[in-house]
Design an enzyme around this catalytic site. Structure first.
Site, short mmCIF file in Angstrom:
data_model
loop_
_atom_site.label_atom_id
_atom_site.label_comp_id
_atom_site.label_asym_id
_atom_site.label_seq_id
_atom_site.Cartn_x
_atom_site.Cartn_y
_atom_site.Cartn_z
N TYR A 257 -14.97 2.97 8.77
CA TYR A 257 -13.51 3.04 8.95
C TYR A 257 -13.19 3.63 10.33
O TYR A 257 -12.37 3.09 11.07
CB TYR A 257 -12.94 3.91 7.83
CG TYR A 257 -11.46 4.19 7.89
CD1 TYR A 257 -10.52 3.17 7.80
CD2 TYR A 257 -10.99 5.50 7.97
CE1 TYR A 257 -9.15 3.44 7.81
CE2 TYR A 257 -9.62 5.79 7.98
CZ TYR A 257 -8.72 4.75 7.90
OH TYR A 257 -7.37 5.02 7.91
N ILE B 86 -1.92 11.26 4.34
CA ILE B 86 -0.50 11.13 4.01
C ILE B 86 -0.31 11.43 2.52
O ILE B 86 -1.01 10.87 1.67
CB ILE B 86 0.02 9.70 4.33
CG1 ILE B 86 -0.26 9.32 5.80
CG2 ILE B 86 1.51 9.59 4.01
CD1 ILE B 86 0.40 10.21 6.84
N GLY C 44 0.81 -1.22 0.00
CA GLY C 44 0.00 0.00 0.00
C GLY C 44 0.84 1.26 0.00
O GLY C 44 2.07 1.23 -0.15
N GLN C 45 0.15 2.39 0.20
CA GLN C 45 0.82 3.69 0.11
C GLN C 45 1.96 3.81 1.14
O GLN C 45 3.07 4.22 0.80
CB GLN C 45 -0.20 4.82 0.33
CG GLN C 45 0.40 6.20 0.10
CD GLN C 45 -0.50 7.34 0.60
OE1 GLN C 45 -1.51 7.11 1.25
NE2 GLN C 45 -0.12 8.55 0.27
P1 NAD Z 1 -3.40 1.35 1.50
O1 NAD Z 1 -4.84 1.19 1.22
O2 NAD Z 1 -2.56 2.11 0.55
O3 NAD Z 1 -2.73 -0.06 1.72
C1 NAD Z 1 -3.34 -1.07 2.49
C2 NAD Z 1 -2.85 -2.40 1.97
O4 NAD Z 1 -3.55 -3.41 2.69
C3 NAD Z 1 -3.13 -2.63 0.48
O5 NAD Z 1 -1.91 -2.90 -0.20
C4 NAD Z 1 -4.07 -3.82 0.46
O6 NAD Z 1 -3.80 -4.73 -0.61
C5 NAD Z 1 -3.75 -4.47 1.80
N1 NAD Z 1 -4.85 -5.33 2.28
C6 NAD Z 1 -6.18 -5.12 2.22
N2 NAD Z 1 -6.85 -6.16 2.74
C7 NAD Z 1 -5.90 -7.04 3.15
C8 NAD Z 1 -5.96 -8.30 3.78
N3 NAD Z 1 -7.12 -8.90 4.06
N4 NAD Z 1 -4.79 -8.92 4.07
C9 NAD Z 1 -3.61 -8.34 3.78
N5 NAD Z 1 -3.48 -7.16 3.16
C10 NAD Z 1 -4.64 -6.52 2.87
O7 NAD Z 1 -3.28 1.97 2.98
P2 NAD Z 1 -2.10 2.85 3.58
O8 NAD Z 1 -2.40 4.26 3.24
O9 NAD Z 1 -0.78 2.28 3.26
O10 NAD Z 1 -2.47 2.70 5.13
C11 NAD Z 1 -1.76 1.85 6.00
C12 NAD Z 1 -2.35 2.03 7.39
O11 NAD Z 1 -2.23 3.41 7.77
C13 NAD Z 1 -3.83 1.70 7.51
O12 NAD Z 1 -4.09 1.14 8.77
C14 NAD Z 1 -4.52 3.04 7.41
O13 NAD Z 1 -5.76 3.04 8.06
C15 NAD Z 1 -3.51 3.90 8.12
N6 NAD Z 1 -3.64 5.32 7.75
C16 NAD Z 1 -3.28 5.73 6.50
C17 NAD Z 1 -3.44 7.07 6.17
C18 NAD Z 1 -3.09 7.59 4.78
O14 NAD Z 1 -3.41 8.76 4.48
N7 NAD Z 1 -2.42 6.80 3.95
C19 NAD Z 1 -3.94 7.97 7.11
C20 NAD Z 1 -4.33 7.50 8.36
C21 NAD Z 1 -4.14 6.16 8.68
C1 AKB Z 2 -8.45 8.25 4.62
O1 AKB Z 2 -8.71 9.33 4.05
O2 AKB Z 2 -9.27 7.33 4.76
C2 AKB Z 2 -7.08 8.11 5.23
C3 AKB Z 2 -7.10 8.52 6.66
C4 AKB Z 2 -6.99 9.94 7.01
O3 AKB Z 2 -7.22 7.68 7.52
N1 AKB Z 2 -6.14 8.85 4.46
#
Ligand code: NAD
Ligand code: AKB
Length: 327
Positions: A146, A176, A15-16
């Site tokens: 969520y 992010i 993921g990201q």
């Molecule tokens: P993303 O959606 O880019 O990546 C999540 C990954 O999880 C994906 O690659 C997906 O294939 C994988 N996934 C989904 N279901 C799955 C499963 N059953 N088993 C294994 N893998 C699975 O998310 P991200 O932005 O990298 O976020 C990572 C964490 O950070 C998450 O917990 C998210 O809630 C948290 N977060 C992210 C942000 C943001 O802006 N990116 C902000 C707040 C919190």
């Molecule tokens: C979303 O928009 O869902 C995420 C977060 C702030 O948790 N980037």
């Protein structure tokens, strides 16, 4: 440190955040010490430079087999369904975010994993929470599935800290912003898409209103916060899985104005969709003084610095013919 204590598992690594956290951890702990896993195959070559395993976190037996195979001692649990995708499929969001987290915590407890990082989000807050400079300890009343899973996840993680002495830590991340892997279905995704579309098309149609202001953070600060929190002295932590962290807050219009400094003929239009209601329920800015006090959190990037860096990197990628964007 022995080889055993160093072995790290990253879930949701494709993921990201994982696409950049895995290389950052491998640079510190060694290429072979960081086991990247995801439901899907990695999109970036970076993740293939070390071990990669396919793993569905909702399948406890798969997770346990990987923990045993590599004698995992630390887990960075990133697998999740984000806010917008979660509103379209709340059942799946519950399944992955709650059952996946429960599996990780239970497997960690039973298989002698020493430390777990599980990110939370500004999505834990809701319309009843103070929206400006949102306090660390305040009302958690999310209106999205969520957000519901993130509140429950924070409580579950803190329960494992208190009940089982498992060292679980986490930040409430804001949106992010990054330039390696595209975001995976959130409400803050516009703040990444706008850069790609500015560089490629010189215009962008935003799914939020111009005045919508949200807390944000550039990926280098996100990685720094994860690494610093995991290295912090456990005895100094009063909070564990729910640290507010932030670096900047801006509205869509303010971001567009900053982009125009680099690209004067950039045009933005606004067509709010269902994600507007999600954004309206989240804070404009958050107070991260607990993270600053308890483990020394300090961001490096504000709006101006982040925008310059995003532009530099995406322009370089475009010049090399290396800028991939599905939009
Ligand atoms: P993303 O959606 O880019 O990546 C999540 C990954 O999880 C994906 O690659 C997906 O294939 C994988 N996934 C989904 N279901 C799955 C499963 N059953 N088993 C294994 N893998 C699975 O998310 P991200 O932005 O990298 O976020 C990572 C964490 O950070 C998450 O917990 C998210 O809630 C948290 N977060 C992210 C942000 C943001 O802006 N990116 C902000 C707040 C919190
Ligand atoms: C979303 O928009 O869902 C995420 C977060 C702030 O948790 N980037």
């Amino acid at each position: 440190m022995t080889a055993e204590t160093e072995t790290i598992l990253v879930t949701g690594a494709a993921g990201q955040i994982g696409s950049e956290l895995v290389p950052a951890l491998r640079a510190i702990f060694g290429q072979e010490k960081v086991i990247a896993t995801d439901l899907v195959q990695p999109k970036t070559e970076n993740l293939r430079l070390g071990p990669f395993e396919q793993l569905d976190v909702t399948q406890r037996s798969q997770l346990e087999a990987i923990i045993k195979k590599y004698r995992i001692k630390k887990i960075y649990h990133l697998a999740a369904i984000l806010s917008a995708t979660g509103e379209n499929n709340p059942q799946k969001a519950w399944e992955v975010n709650i059952n996946g987290l429960f599996n990780v915590l239970e497997a960690a407890r039973q298989l002698d994993v020493k430390q777990v990082f599980c990110p939370s989000s500004i999505a834990v807050f809701g319309p009843l929470t103070p929206r400006v400079n949102t306090p660390q300890d305040t009302i958690l009343s999310p209106t999205t599935m969520y957000g519901v899973t993130k509140v429950a996840g924070e409580h579950l993680a803190d329960y494992y800290v208190k009940k089982f002495n498992l060292d679980v830590r986490g930040c409430r991340f804001p949106g992010i912003i990054s330039h390696e892997a595209l975001p995976g279905g959130g409400t803050t995704d516009y703040a990444v898409a706008i850069f790609y579309e500015a560089v490629i098309y010189k215009r962008y149609t935003c799914f939020l209103r111009p005045e919508t202001r949200l807390p944000m953070m550039y990926m280098p600060d996100c990685l720094k916060s994860i690494i610093n929190l995991m290295e912090a002295d456990f005895s100094r932590l009063k909070h564990h899985s729910n640290f507010n962290v932030t670096a900047m807050s801006f509205s869509a219009a303010e971001l567009a104005a900053e982009i125009k400094k680099h690209l004067p003929d950039f045009e933005i239009t606004y067509q709010p969709d269902f994600r507007q209601a999600i954004a309206d329920s989240w804070p404009e800015s958050i107070d991260d003084s607990a993270a600053r006090e308890e483990w020394g959190w300090q961001p490096d990037y504000d709006l101006t610095r982040m925008t310059s860096d995003m532009f530099r990197v995406l322009q370089e990628k475009k010049a090399r013919g290396n800028l991939f964007y599905p939009g």
